[in-house]
Structure formats: structure tokens, C-alpha cells
Design a protein around this motif. Structure first.
Motif, PDB file in Angstrom:
ATOM      1  N   LYS A   7      87.422  70.687 -36.960  1.00  0.00           N
ATOM      2  CA  LYS A   7      86.289  71.616 -36.967  1.00  0.00           C
ATOM      3  C   LYS A   7      85.108  70.985 -37.692  1.00  0.00           C
ATOM      4  CE  LYS A   7      86.995  75.996 -37.542  1.00  0.00           C
ATOM      5  NZ  LYS A   7      87.326  77.303 -38.108  1.00  0.00           N
ATOM      6  N   ALA A   8      83.919  71.370 -37.281  1.00  0.00           N
ATOM      7  CA  ALA A   8      82.701  70.878 -37.924  1.00  0.00           C
ATOM      8  C   ALA A   8      82.535  71.509 -39.303  1.00  0.00           C
ATOM      9  CB  ALA A   8      81.486  71.200 -37.059  1.00  0.00           C
ATOM     10  N   VAL A   9      81.996  70.719 -40.214  1.00  0.00           N
ATOM     11  CA  VAL A   9      81.690  71.172 -41.566  1.00  0.00           C
ATOM     12  C   VAL A   9      80.179  71.117 -41.717  1.00  0.00           C
ATOM     13  CG1 VAL A   9      81.991  70.709 -44.022  1.00  0.00           C
ATOM     14  CG2 VAL A   9      83.870  70.260 -42.440  1.00  0.00           C
ATOM     15  N   LYS A  10      79.592  72.181 -42.284  1.00  0.00           N
ATOM     16  CA  LYS A  10      78.146  72.254 -42.468  1.00  0.00           C
ATOM     17  C   LYS A  10      77.788  71.899 -43.907  1.00  0.00           C
ATOM     18  CE  LYS A  10      74.362  75.555 -42.631  1.00  0.00           C
ATOM     19  NZ  LYS A  10      74.040  76.981 -42.581  1.00  0.00           N
ATOM     20  N   PHE A  11      76.782  71.045 -44.036  1.00  0.00           N
ATOM     21  CA  PHE A  11      76.230  70.674 -45.331  1.00  0.00           C
ATOM     22  C   PHE A  11      74.755  71.042 -45.304  1.00  0.00           C
ATOM     23  CE2 PHE A  11      79.732  67.820 -44.505  1.00  0.00           C
ATOM     24  CZ  PHE A  11      80.426  67.825 -45.704  1.00  0.00           C
ATOM     25  N   SER A  12      74.272  71.697 -46.356  1.00  0.00           N
ATOM     26  CA  SER A  12      72.866  72.047 -46.454  1.00  0.00           C
ATOM     27  C   SER A  12      72.222  71.133 -47.490  1.00  0.00           C
ATOM     28  CB  SER A  12      72.713  73.516 -46.852  1.00  0.00           C
ATOM     29  OG  SER A  12      71.354  73.872 -46.825  1.00  0.00           O
ATOM     30  N   LEU A  13      71.401  70.215 -47.007  1.00  0.00           N
ATOM     31  CA  LEU A  13      70.697  69.304 -47.901  1.00  0.00           C
ATOM     32  C   LEU A  13      69.376  69.968 -48.265  1.00  0.00           C
ATOM     33  CD1 LEU A  13      71.435  65.932 -46.073  1.00  0.00           C
ATOM     34  CD2 LEU A  13      72.711  67.031 -47.933  1.00  0.00           C
ATOM     35  N   ASP A  14      69.368  70.603 -49.433  1.00  0.00           N
ATOM     36  CA  ASP A  14      68.217  71.408 -49.832  1.00  0.00           C
ATOM     37  C   ASP A  14      67.598  70.975 -51.156  1.00  0.00           C
ATOM     38  OD1 ASP A  14      70.279  72.224 -51.480  1.00  0.00           O
ATOM     39  OD2 ASP A  14      70.116  74.345 -50.962  1.00  0.00           O
ATOM     40  N   ARG A  15      68.075  69.870 -51.692  1.00  0.00           N
ATOM     41  CA  ARG A  15      67.538  69.308 -52.937  1.00  0.00           C
ATOM     42  C   ARG A  15      67.576  67.792 -52.821  1.00  0.00           C
ATOM     43  NH1 ARG A  15      71.442  72.838 -54.307  1.00  0.00           N
ATOM     44  NH2 ARG A  15      72.845  71.330 -55.244  1.00  0.00           N
ATOM     45  N   PRO A  16      66.616  67.083 -53.375  1.00  0.00           N
ATOM     46  CA  PRO A  16      66.587  65.622 -53.208  1.00  0.00           C
ATOM     47  C   PRO A  16      67.693  64.887 -53.961  1.00  0.00           C
ATOM     48  CG  PRO A  16      64.817  66.328 -54.641  1.00  0.00           C
ATOM     49  CD  PRO A  16      65.450  67.572 -54.100  1.00  0.00           C
ATOM     50  N   ASN A  17      68.449  65.591 -54.791  1.00  0.00           N
ATOM     51  CA  ASN A  17      69.545  64.932 -55.488  1.00  0.00           C
ATOM     52  C   ASN A  17      70.868  65.053 -54.736  1.00  0.00           C
ATOM     53  OD1 ASN A  17      69.476  67.803 -56.310  1.00  0.00           O
ATOM     54  ND2 ASN A  17      71.280  67.249 -57.516  1.00  0.00           N
ATOM     55  N   LEU A  18      70.844  65.683 -53.541  1.00  0.00           N
ATOM     56  CA  LEU A  18      72.055  65.819 -52.738  1.00  0.00           C
ATOM     57  C   LEU A  18      71.965  64.961 -51.497  1.00  0.00           C
ATOM     58  CD1 LEU A  18      72.802  69.653 -52.748  1.00  0.00           C
ATOM     59  CD2 LEU A  18      73.964  67.853 -54.044  1.00  0.00           C
ATOM     60  N   GLY A  19      73.059  64.365 -51.145  1.00  0.00           N
ATOM     61  CA  GLY A  19      73.156  63.609 -49.904  1.00  0.00           C
ATOM     62  C   GLY A  19      74.514  63.858 -49.305  1.00  0.00           C
ATOM     63  N   VAL A  20      74.708  63.379 -48.098  1.00  0.00           N
ATOM     64  CA  VAL A  20      76.013  63.501 -47.463  1.00  0.00           C
ATOM     65  C   VAL A  20      76.383  62.133 -46.900  1.00  0.00           C
ATOM     66  CG1 VAL A  20      75.113  64.326 -45.234  1.00  0.00           C
ATOM     67  CG2 VAL A  20      77.462  64.854 -45.878  1.00  0.00           C
ATOM     68  N   PHE A  21      77.610  61.725 -47.154  1.00  0.00           N
ATOM     69  CA  PHE A  21      78.141  60.477 -46.623  1.00  0.00           C
ATOM     70  C   PHE A  21      78.762  60.766 -45.270  1.00  0.00           C
ATOM     71  CE2 PHE A  21      81.918  57.739 -46.076  1.00  0.00           C
ATOM     72  CZ  PHE A  21      81.253  56.541 -45.876  1.00  0.00           C
ATOM     73  N   ILE A  22      78.348  60.010 -44.263  1.00  0.00           N
ATOM     74  CA  ILE A  22      78.841  60.165 -42.895  1.00  0.00           C
ATOM     75  C   ILE A  22      79.549  58.863 -42.508  1.00  0.00           C
ATOM     76  CG2 ILE A  22      78.218  60.599 -40.494  1.00  0.00           C
ATOM     77  CD1 ILE A  22      77.542  62.968 -42.271  1.00  0.00           C
ATOM     78  N   PRO A  23      80.885  58.855 -42.502  1.00  0.00           N
ATOM     79  CA  PRO A  23      81.577  57.630 -42.098  1.00  0.00           C
ATOM     80  C   PRO A  23      81.505  57.414 -40.588  1.00  0.00           C
ATOM     81  CG  PRO A  23      83.164  59.353 -42.600  1.00  0.00           C
ATOM     82  CD  PRO A  23      81.802  59.908 -42.911  1.00  0.00           C
ATOM     83  N   ALA A  24      81.846  56.213 -40.158  1.00  0.00           N
ATOM     84  CA  ALA A  24      81.916  55.901 -38.736  1.00  0.00           C
ATOM     85  C   ALA A  24      82.832  56.908 -38.045  1.00  0.00           C
ATOM     86  CB  ALA A  24      82.445  54.482 -38.538  1.00  0.00           C
ATOM     87  N   LEU A  25      82.625  57.086 -36.760  1.00  0.00           N
ATOM     88  CA  LEU A  25      83.410  58.005 -35.936  1.00  0.00           C
ATOM     89  C   LEU A  25      83.336  59.445 -36.432  1.00  0.00           C
ATOM     90  CD1 LEU A  25      86.433  55.742 -34.980  1.00  0.00           C
ATOM     91  CD2 LEU A  25      84.532  56.484 -33.522  1.00  0.00           C
ATOM     92  N   THR A  26      82.121  59.863 -36.806  1.00  0.00           N
ATOM     93  CA  THR A  26      81.855  61.244 -37.194  1.00  0.00           C
ATOM     94  C   THR A  26      80.678  61.735 -36.359  1.00  0.00           C
ATOM     95  OG1 THR A  26      82.582  60.793 -39.467  1.00  0.00           O
ATOM     96  CG2 THR A  26      81.248  62.773 -39.110  1.00  0.00           C
ATOM     97  N   TRP A  27      80.896  62.828 -35.629  1.00  0.00           N
ATOM     98  CA  TRP A  27      79.827  63.426 -34.814  1.00  0.00           C
ATOM     99  C   TRP A  27      78.896  64.193 -35.738  1.00  0.00           C
ATOM    100  CZ3 TRP A  27      78.689  62.760 -29.759  1.00  0.00           C
ATOM    101  CH2 TRP A  27      77.749  63.634 -29.197  1.00  0.00           C
ATOM    102  N   VAL A  28      77.583  64.001 -35.581  1.00  0.00           N
ATOM    103  CA  VAL A  28      76.598  64.632 -36.463  1.00  0.00           C
ATOM    104  C   VAL A  28      75.522  65.322 -35.632  1.00  0.00           C
ATOM    105  CG1 VAL A  28      74.804  64.205 -38.186  1.00  0.00           C
ATOM    106  CG2 VAL A  28      76.946  62.982 -38.321  1.00  0.00           C
ATOM    107  N   GLU A  29      75.182  66.539 -36.062  1.00  0.00           N
ATOM    108  CA  GLU A  29      74.026  67.252 -35.535  1.00  0.00           C
ATOM    109  C   GLU A  29      73.247  67.773 -36.732  1.00  0.00           C
ATOM    110  OE1 GLU A  29      74.665  69.956 -32.288  1.00  0.00           O
ATOM    111  OE2 GLU A  29      76.408  68.818 -31.593  1.00  0.00           O
ATOM    112  N   THR A  30      71.925  67.781 -36.624  1.00  0.00           N
ATOM    113  CA  THR A  30      71.077  68.220 -37.734  1.00  0.00           C
ATOM    114  C   THR A  30      70.058  69.240 -37.250  1.00  0.00           C
ATOM    115  OG1 THR A  30      69.533  66.392 -37.351  1.00  0.00           O
ATOM    116  CG2 THR A  30      71.274  66.027 -38.987  1.00  0.00           C
ATOM    117  N   LYS A  31      69.642  70.093 -38.181  1.00  0.00           N
ATOM    118  CA  LYS A  31      68.575  71.063 -37.924  1.00  0.00           C
ATOM    119  C   LYS A  31      67.607  70.979 -39.100  1.00  0.00           C
ATOM    120  CE  LYS A  31      69.421  74.949 -35.926  1.00  0.00           C
ATOM    121  NZ  LYS A  31      69.910  76.297 -35.626  1.00  0.00           N
ATOM    122  N   PHE A  32      66.306  70.910 -38.805  1.00  0.00           N
ATOM    123  CA  PHE A  32      65.271  70.688 -39.805  1.00  0.00           C
ATOM    124  C   PHE A  32      64.476  71.964 -40.071  1.00  0.00           C
ATOM    125  CE2 PHE A  32      66.366  66.547 -38.558  1.00  0.00           C
ATOM    126  CZ  PHE A  32      65.753  65.601 -39.356  1.00  0.00           C
TER     127      PHE A  32
END
Length: 137
Positions: free
Chosen positions: A82-107
Motif C-alpha cells: 500500500k502507498a504511504v503518504k508523507f507531508s513535507l511541510d517544513r524545510p527540515n523534513l525530507g523523505v528518502f525514496i529508494p530505488a523501485l519505489t513508485w512516487v506521486e506528488t501533489k504541490f
């Protein structure tokens, strides 16, 4: 597909920071996330509000994504999960995306996404079809 593929975990990163009277310096110094080093940096801006981007995975490339302005919602999933949602809402947060990971983003309006990659750009590294991606279990 090969069952020998070793997947790293998609994970939220709380970047270290140094604060003084002139502002806050955030930095990425995690050799365990991108042991080959940073070979490419990219940023995405002026995306219309609530537009989706991404909609792909990489065969070999791993990335660290940071919203340096605004809010970027990141949905990530590995084949068969299942997909996991991360909300990047502060400049001190990031998300590590390893190879073979499907990614979609909303701005959000005015959001800017900064990415760090362990690979140079290669179109042959992209998987742009979700059905094809799901075969990588």
C-alpha cells in the motif's frame, strides 16, 4: 522479475540544523542513505496548485526529497504494498525514496521541491507505467 533486489525502507528524515540569530541552516549528511554520494540535484517549481507530478519509479536511482517552500505531499509505495503518504511541510523534513519505489506528488501553491539523487539522469532508469512497475515484486 528478480527476487534478489534489496529494497531500502522509504523513510521520513528530520534534517539536522544549526540555528543562530541570522536564521537556520539545514543540511543533508547521511552517507547511509546515498552511499554513492549525490550525483544530481534538481528542483521543481511553479507547479499549478494541487497538480500531481511524479507518477514513476526508478530501477536504480534513490532520492531524498525536500519541500523548501510550501507543502508537497508525497505518496510512495513499493510493488505489492500500500502507498504511504508523507507531508513535507517544513524545510527540515525530507523523505528518502529508494530505488523501485513508485512516487506521486501533489504541490500546494508556491511549493518548491528539491531533490538529491545518487544517479545522473537516465531515461532508461524510469518506469513510467504503474502496471509494469507492479511486476517488480
Amino acid at each position: 522479475m528478480s527476487s534478489k533486489i534489496s529494497l531500502q525502507k522509504v523513510q521520513l528524515i528530520d534534517f539536522p540544523k544549526v540555528k543562530d540569530s541570522t536564521g537556520i541552516l539545514h543540511f543533508l549528511e547521511r552517507a547511509d542513505l546515498l552511499p554513492e554520494g549525490i550525483k544530481r540535484a534538481f528542483w521543481i517549481s511553479e507547479v499549478s496548485e494541487q497538480s500531481n507530478r511524479g507518477k514513476h519509479a526508478h530501477l536504480r536511482e534513490s532520492q531524498v526529497l525536500v519541500a523548501v517552500s510550501g507543502i508537497v505531499e508525497v505518496w510512495a509505495h513499493q510493488a505489492g504494498q500500500k502507498a504511504v503518504k508523507f507531508s513535507l511541510d517544513r524545510p527540515n523534513l525530507g523523505v528518502f525514496i529508494p530505488a523501485l519505489t513508485w512516487v506521486e506528488t501533489k504541490f500546494s501553491k508556491g511549493a518548491i521541491l528539491l531533490g538529491f539523487s545518487n544517479q545522473e539522469f537516465s531515461e532508461s532508469d524510469y518506469i513510467r507505467n504503474l502496471d509494469e512497475f507492479e511486476k517488480y515484486q
